[in-house]
Design an enzyme around this catalytic site. Structure first.
Site, PDB file in Angstrom:
ATOM      1  N   LYS A  42       0.764  -1.183  -0.017  1.00  0.00           N
ATOM      2  CA  LYS A  42       0.069  -0.145  -0.077  1.00  0.00           C
ATOM      3  C   LYS A  42       0.775   1.255   0.162  1.00  0.00           C
ATOM      4  O   LYS A  42       2.142   1.154   0.139  1.00  0.00           O
ATOM      5  CB  LYS A  42      -1.076  -0.047   1.124  1.00  0.00           C
ATOM      6  CG  LYS A  42      -0.348   0.178   2.599  1.00  0.00           C
ATOM      7  CD  LYS A  42      -0.880  -0.374   3.818  1.00  0.00           C
ATOM      8  CE  LYS A  42      -0.281  -0.291   4.976  1.00  0.00           C
ATOM      9  NZ  LYS A  42      -0.994  -1.151   6.179  1.00  0.00           N
ATOM     10  N   ARG A 140     -11.128  -0.283  14.166  1.00  0.00           N
ATOM     11  CA  ARG A 140     -10.792   0.478  12.935  1.00  0.00           C
ATOM     12  C   ARG A 140     -11.834   0.002  11.836  1.00  0.00           C
ATOM     13  O   ARG A 140     -13.051   0.152  12.002  1.00  0.00           O
ATOM     14  CB  ARG A 140      -9.144   0.422  12.523  1.00  0.00           C
ATOM     15  CG  ARG A 140      -8.940   1.552  11.375  1.00  0.00           C
ATOM     16  CD  ARG A 140      -7.191   1.447  11.403  1.00  0.00           C
ATOM     17  NE  ARG A 140      -6.868   0.303  10.486  1.00  0.00           N
ATOM     18  CZ  ARG A 140      -5.772   0.032  10.318  1.00  0.00           C
ATOM     19  NH1 ARG A 140      -4.589   1.128  10.294  1.00  0.00           N
ATOM     20  NH2 ARG A 140      -5.219  -1.084   9.694  1.00  0.00           N
ATOM     21  N   TYR A 258      15.766  29.589   9.541  1.00  0.00           N
ATOM     22  CA  TYR A 258      14.516  30.540   9.755  1.00  0.00           C
ATOM     23  C   TYR A 258      14.343  30.793  11.374  1.00  0.00           C
ATOM     24  O   TYR A 258      14.620  29.485  12.121  1.00  0.00           O
ATOM     25  CB  TYR A 258      13.282  29.811   9.122  1.00  0.00           C
ATOM     26  CG  TYR A 258      13.348  30.101   7.700  1.00  0.00           C
ATOM     27  CD1 TYR A 258      12.997  31.360   7.181  1.00  0.00           C
ATOM     28  CD2 TYR A 258      13.241  29.114   6.737  1.00  0.00           C
ATOM     29  CE1 TYR A 258      12.970  31.761   5.928  1.00  0.00           C
ATOM     30  CE2 TYR A 258      13.230  29.210   5.504  1.00  0.00           C
ATOM     31  CZ  TYR A 258      12.862  30.658   4.745  1.00  0.00           C
ATOM     32  OH  TYR A 258      12.756  30.815   3.677  1.00  0.00           O
TER      33      TYR A 258
END
Ligand SMILES: *Cc1c(COP(=O)(O)O)cnc(C)c1O
Length: 376
Positions: A42, A140, A258
């Site tokens: 998958k 699930r 940053y």
């Protein structure tokens, strides 16, 4: 490692070691004993690419593949016309005729799906194959043990080739949880003596024969992810190396990147590499004054990320790497023999699965292969 002569087109190269991939599957197959060893492919073969992974596993002897969504199943069908393909996501509304046409077997995970599949089979007057999935602790997908009676009359309408469940904690030190799921599943599997049964994912393969039933379904371990804590018998499959595009120095007390979140404590030599979060290198691997970040590897040295991960760039602290070992154009290992998927994952606060499935679309992707009948 880069074998393209146009390597300057790319910031980083992702090399899949196909021999390691096959070896890992063969190892899992041998660990599976008399059970058939399938392969879960998958999410585009856990990010490595179905086009690469499926033919390799087929050539190693794998005959059964599991995918998550229909479009993946279609690709696997095209790559391996003779393979058995199971669709873990189950029966999507309206997909019956499509599944039939491509000979894909849905993993039916609810009474509703079973009803639709049996109705379709009746309408076609043929008993098409499908798996049934029971939930034993995931909450699930999956049927509940008490659905057994409701589905009983539907089972005569189709060919139930596999009864399966999925372990929730196979890779965690929770033996009681696993044994509880095993006990539940054992009871269910006994109910369907004519179907093959399957419970084990990668970590489940290593839990022992009791967990193997007639088929195992490893995924992550095939791709070199650790299925269990401790030393792994699996070979690294993914090698990611990024080029240094500039070397510079930041003076002690200056900040890098940053947000100015990392102030260097010494004069620091930085290698700037051409990879960033846009390539799927997780931003969580950035380093701040009070938070360690990810590591890369170069010439015998583990080199830490310095400051935040930018979209296309990462600064690495290479102060400790000898001058003659690193220069503009040097390739830095981000994943491979020294930087394991799971180690990088831990440093990014995630799991190897997420590292692999995030591997980006901007890499120079290639394969190394030692098998004469495989393509590079
Ligand atoms: C993803 C998945 C697997 C494979 O799990 P790994 O931990 O990658 O080995 C097996 N079975 C099901 C139902 C899955 O969703």
């Amino acid at each position: 490692m880069i074998n393209s002569h146009e390597q300057f087109l790319f910031g980083a190269t992702l090399t899949v070691d196909c021999q390691a991939l096959r070896q890992n599957w063969l190892h899992l197959k041998s660990k599976s004993g008399s059970a058939e060893c399938a392969a879960v492919v998958k999410a585009n073969g856990y990010g490595l690419g179905l086009e690469l992974v499926v033919p390799e596993l087929w050539s190693a002897g794998c005959r059964t593949f599991f995918v998550a969504i229909p479009i993946e199943a279609q690709t696997v069908r095209q790559l391996a016309p003779q393979a058995t393909v199971y669709l873990l996501g189950g029966l999507y509304q309206g997909a019956e005729a499509w599944l039939h046409n491509f000979a894909i077997r849905p993993v039916l995970g609810s009474v509703e799906e079973l009803k639709s599949w049996s109705a379709y089979c009746q309408s076609q007057s043929c008993k098409l194959p499908a798996a049934i999935h029971f939930d034993t602790g995931m909450n699930r997908l999956g049927l509940l043990p008490e659905d057994t009676e409701i589905i009983e009359p539907l089972l005569k309408d189709f060919n139930c080739t596999l009864v399966m469940s999925h372990l929730a904690c196979a890779d965690e030190p929770k033996p009681d949880f696993n044994q509880n799921q095993l006990k539940k599943f054992d009871r269910i599997a006994n109910f369907y003596p004519n179907c093959n049964a399957s419970l084990a994912n990668s970590a489940g393969v290593f839990l022992g024969t009791d967990y193997h039933f007639q088929m195992t379904r490893p995924g992550i371990a095939i791709y070199g992810g650790t299925a269990l804590p401790g030393p792994t018998p699996l070979a690294p499959v993914v090698h990611l190396s990024s080029r240094v595009i500039q070397i510079r120095t930041a003076a002690s007390g200056e900040t890098v990147g940053y947000g100015g979140r990392q102030m260097v404590q010494r004069d620091t030599r930085l290698a700037i590499i051409a990879t960033g979060y846009a390539d799927g290198y997780l931003r969580a691997g950035g380093c701040e004054n009070d938070k360690a970040g990810a590591l890369a590897y170069c010439a015998g040295h583990y080199i830490p990320v310095c400051g935040r991960i930018s979209m296309d760039l990462i600064a690495l602290d290479v102060t400790d790497v000898p001058d003659d070992k690193i220069e503009r154009g040097t390739l830095i290992e981000l994943l491979g023999a020294h930087i394991k998927i799971d180690d990088l994952a831990t440093r990014c606060g995630t799991i190897g699965y997420e590292i692999l499935t995030n591997l980006g679309g901007r890499y120079n992707r290639n394969a190394i292969n030692h098998s004469p009948n495989s393509q590079v």
